[in-house]
Motif scaffolding. Sequence first.
Motif, PDB file in Angstrom:
ATOM      1  N   SER A 190       0.843  -1.197   0.000  1.00  0.00           N
ATOM      2  CA  SER A 190       0.000   0.000   0.000  1.00  0.00           C
ATOM      3  C   SER A 190       0.882   1.252   0.000  1.00  0.00           C
ATOM      4  O   SER A 190       2.077   1.197   0.287  1.00  0.00           O
ATOM      5  N   LEU A 191       0.267   2.369  -0.310  1.00  0.00           N
ATOM      6  CA  LEU A 191       0.981   3.645  -0.266  1.00  0.00           C
ATOM      7  C   LEU A 191       1.497   3.910   1.147  1.00  0.00           C
ATOM      8  O   LEU A 191       2.612   4.398   1.335  1.00  0.00           O
ATOM      9  N   GLU A 192       0.714   3.561   2.146  1.00  0.00           N
ATOM     10  CA  GLU A 192       1.125   3.767   3.537  1.00  0.00           C
ATOM     11  C   GLU A 192       2.383   2.958   3.861  1.00  0.00           C
ATOM     12  O   GLU A 192       3.259   3.427   4.584  1.00  0.00           O
ATOM     13  N   TRP A 193       2.468   1.739   3.331  1.00  0.00           N
ATOM     14  CA  TRP A 193       3.652   0.899   3.558  1.00  0.00           C
ATOM     15  C   TRP A 193       4.895   1.537   2.933  1.00  0.00           C
ATOM     16  O   TRP A 193       5.945   1.613   3.555  1.00  0.00           O
ATOM     17  N   ILE A 194       4.758   2.028   1.711  1.00  0.00           N
ATOM     18  CA  ILE A 194       5.877   2.671   1.018  1.00  0.00           C
ATOM     19  C   ILE A 194       6.286   3.951   1.740  1.00  0.00           C
ATOM     20  O   ILE A 194       7.473   4.263   1.859  1.00  0.00           O
ATOM     21  N   GLU A 195       5.313   4.701   2.231  1.00  0.00           N
ATOM     22  CA  GLU A 195       5.615   5.946   2.937  1.00  0.00           C
ATOM     23  C   GLU A 195       6.475   5.701   4.170  1.00  0.00           C
ATOM     24  O   GLU A 195       7.265   6.561   4.559  1.00  0.00           O
ATOM     25  N   ARG A 196       6.363   4.546   4.790  1.00  0.00           N
ATOM     26  CA  ARG A 196       7.208   4.226   5.943  1.00  0.00           C
ATOM     27  C   ARG A 196       8.683   4.188   5.530  1.00  0.00           C
ATOM     28  O   ARG A 196       9.546   4.666   6.256  1.00  0.00           O
ATOM     29  N   PHE A 197       8.957   3.627   4.358  1.00  0.00           N
ATOM     30  CA  PHE A 197      10.327   3.599   3.846  1.00  0.00           C
ATOM     31  C   PHE A 197      10.812   5.013   3.519  1.00  0.00           C
ATOM     32  O   PHE A 197      11.946   5.384   3.815  1.00  0.00           O
TER      33      PHE A 197
END
Length: 43
Positions: A14-21
């Motif tokens: 998800s976009l939220e997962w990528i934003e963590r990186f």
Amino acid sequence: MIDGHIHIERGDYSLEWIERFVNKAVEMKIDEIRLLEHCYIFE
């Protein structure tokens, strides 16, 4: 600084997962990240 080998397979893509990186890279003052994935994971 560049981190050119980030695997994202342990999340839900998800976009939220990528934003963590991205947020971690900003915190570590990394200028560029490259999100990689092995093609055998995708149909």
